[in-house]
Design an enzyme around this catalytic site. Sequence first.
Site, mmCIF file in Angstrom:
data_model
loop_
_atom_site.group_PDB
_atom_site.id
_atom_site.type_symbol
_atom_site.label_atom_id
_atom_site.label_comp_id
_atom_site.label_asym_id
_atom_site.label_seq_id
_atom_site.Cartn_x
_atom_site.Cartn_y
_atom_site.Cartn_z
ATOM 1 N N HIS A 196 2.875 -29.658 -26.055
ATOM 2 C CA HIS A 196 4.112 -29.358 -25.733
ATOM 3 C C HIS A 196 4.009 -28.375 -24.819
ATOM 4 O O HIS A 196 4.111 -27.067 -26.179
ATOM 5 C CB HIS A 196 4.903 -30.379 -26.419
ATOM 6 C CG HIS A 196 6.391 -30.721 -25.501
ATOM 7 N ND1 HIS A 196 7.244 -30.064 -25.134
ATOM 8 C CD2 HIS A 196 6.714 -32.125 -24.733
ATOM 9 C CE1 HIS A 196 7.882 -30.777 -24.290
ATOM 10 N NE2 HIS A 196 7.523 -31.463 -24.441
ATOM 11 N N ASP A 273 4.590 -29.599 -35.079
ATOM 12 C CA ASP A 273 5.359 -30.475 -33.721
ATOM 13 C C ASP A 273 5.623 -32.399 -33.971
ATOM 14 O O ASP A 273 4.358 -32.314 -34.185
ATOM 15 C CB ASP A 273 4.963 -30.302 -32.484
ATOM 16 C CG ASP A 273 6.123 -31.495 -31.417
ATOM 17 O OD1 ASP A 273 6.495 -31.883 -32.095
ATOM 18 O OD2 ASP A 273 5.686 -31.008 -30.409
ATOM 19 N N GLN A 276 6.390 -36.596 -32.321
ATOM 20 C CA GLN A 276 5.599 -38.074 -31.907
ATOM 21 C C GLN A 276 4.864 -38.642 -33.160
ATOM 22 O O GLN A 276 4.615 -39.739 -33.269
ATOM 23 C CB GLN A 276 4.253 -38.321 -31.068
ATOM 24 C CG GLN A 276 5.055 -37.415 -29.531
ATOM 25 C CD GLN A 276 5.423 -38.609 -28.801
ATOM 26 O OE1 GLN A 276 5.645 -39.396 -29.316
ATOM 27 N NE2 GLN A 276 6.118 -37.593 -28.112
ATOM 28 N N LYS A 299 14.216 -39.711 -30.066
ATOM 29 C CA LYS A 299 12.271 -40.561 -29.783
ATOM 30 C C LYS A 299 12.233 -40.371 -31.433
ATOM 31 O O LYS A 299 11.443 -42.443 -31.087
ATOM 32 C CB LYS A 299 11.723 -39.215 -30.446
ATOM 33 C CG LYS A 299 11.731 -38.276 -28.716
ATOM 34 C CD LYS A 299 10.378 -37.742 -28.907
ATOM 35 C CE LYS A 299 10.769 -36.336 -27.879
ATOM 36 N NZ LYS A 299 10.530 -37.098 -26.571
ATOM 37 N N CYS A 442 4.864 -32.525 -19.659
ATOM 38 C CA CYS A 442 5.612 -31.268 -20.413
ATOM 39 C C CYS A 442 4.106 -30.600 -21.029
ATOM 40 O O CYS A 442 4.146 -29.902 -22.022
ATOM 41 C CB CYS A 442 6.201 -31.017 -21.274
ATOM 42 S SG CYS A 442 8.035 -31.279 -20.639
#
Length: 487
Positions: A196, A273, A276, A299, A442
């Site tokens: 991202h 990261d 997700q 999220k 992104c």
Amino acid sequence: MMASTTMESAFLKIPSFGFVNPNIATSKLVSRSSVSLRFGFHFRSCAISSASAAEPASASSPSSVVNDSEKLGPGSLGHITRPDFPILHQAVNGSKLVYLDNAATSQKPTAVLEAIQNYYESYNSNVHRGIHYLSARATDEYELARQKVANFINASESREIVFTRNATEAINLVAYSWGLTNLRPEDEIVLTIAEHHSNIVPWQLVAQKTGANLKFLELTEDEVPDVGKLKEMLSKKTKLVAVHHVSNMLASVLPVDEIASWAHDVGAKVLVDACQSVPHMVVDVKKLGLDFLVASSHKMCGPTGIGLLYGKSDLLNAMPPFLGGGEMIADVFLDHSTYAEPPSRFEAGTPAIAEAIGLGATIDYLSGIGMERIHDYEVELANYLYNSLRSVPNIRIYGPDPSRVFKRAALCSFNVEDVHPTDVATFLDQRHGVAVRSGHHCAQPLHRYLGINASARASLHFYNTKEDVDDFIRALTDTISFFTSFK
């Protein structure tokens, strides 16, 4: 190859919103043929709420059910939890809303909305600064939320959790505090081309300031980051490996525990990261061996405006402040200041109090369901989405085929031959009430690597159902028919 036809303008129907009974069948809701519009082709480069609290806690895990149709049928997790999300029970542009943009942001259960409202109605006050009842209660709830986050990802202590505005700010915090302090000319930062932008741009800026070099891992033929080559890229020059856990476009899942082990072997730190992954599976920072992890509340069914940084305590203790101001200090003199211990050192000013409390309520809600149960259900739903989408002609899906080797997350980025993804997304919304994402997500470097400017993306969460996927596929088939009729 996408069509190059353009039109001067598009006349789009203004969305109209109305709440509907979620039990009414879609066919009874709307005559889909009654919606008219014109399109231009612009190709521009906790526990669960009381209504369902008992069943999720006591029902068998979807993984214990043998029949796939039963896993996704009327008693599925999606059907059980759906009543907890008021926003889902409405009509958009005359059709039942089908929300498939969860990788961008998730919807919020009633329990979270009520927790935020209760803060503002019952004990709105600033934290850490007052001795009166309201301030003390707000402080307790704010710090309790921090402890809930620590427990949720299995951090050693709550002091390893720093609240930020979002995951982007969390990565910037590490980049500017740890990065500027520890990186030197010719040091290397290893990333993948599937990151991202939030996990690329901060490192570009820091590399420019420090003279460090960025190295990017490419994809295999299966369209997953080439983890085997990543191990070969590591050397004593490597100071940081910054990678995603789950790709927001490819749906691929990286073995971050192995990556962390390889990185530590050469003395490098690891930042993951997890935007997700944390909302969709069990994430244990100790088992994974991570130095830093970032995630976003919005999220994971929590409020916007708050994210989190996990950092090992020894690393946080050695890092200088990111922002200066109130709350992050020990003592302030006219010519210098001393700083508070982490996490306060990194939380300058009045924090997002209501949002943190809402995040705490979110964790209660998710924990009441069980992250393993959520993951098991979403694996089935992910496979159903992939196989259903693959059956549609002239579709290109990005990322790996689901198999024993590759486990896909519950999202699919795709393109329709000769139709721009923005036109696909617009038609799905205005003709069918189906919300998907279009654009570069992104992830422009990844799109360029794949030879495309943009893609459409359908992404699921545990409150989605098999019927949502079926509605999407029917709507997409109609969308393709509409655009191919112009040929």
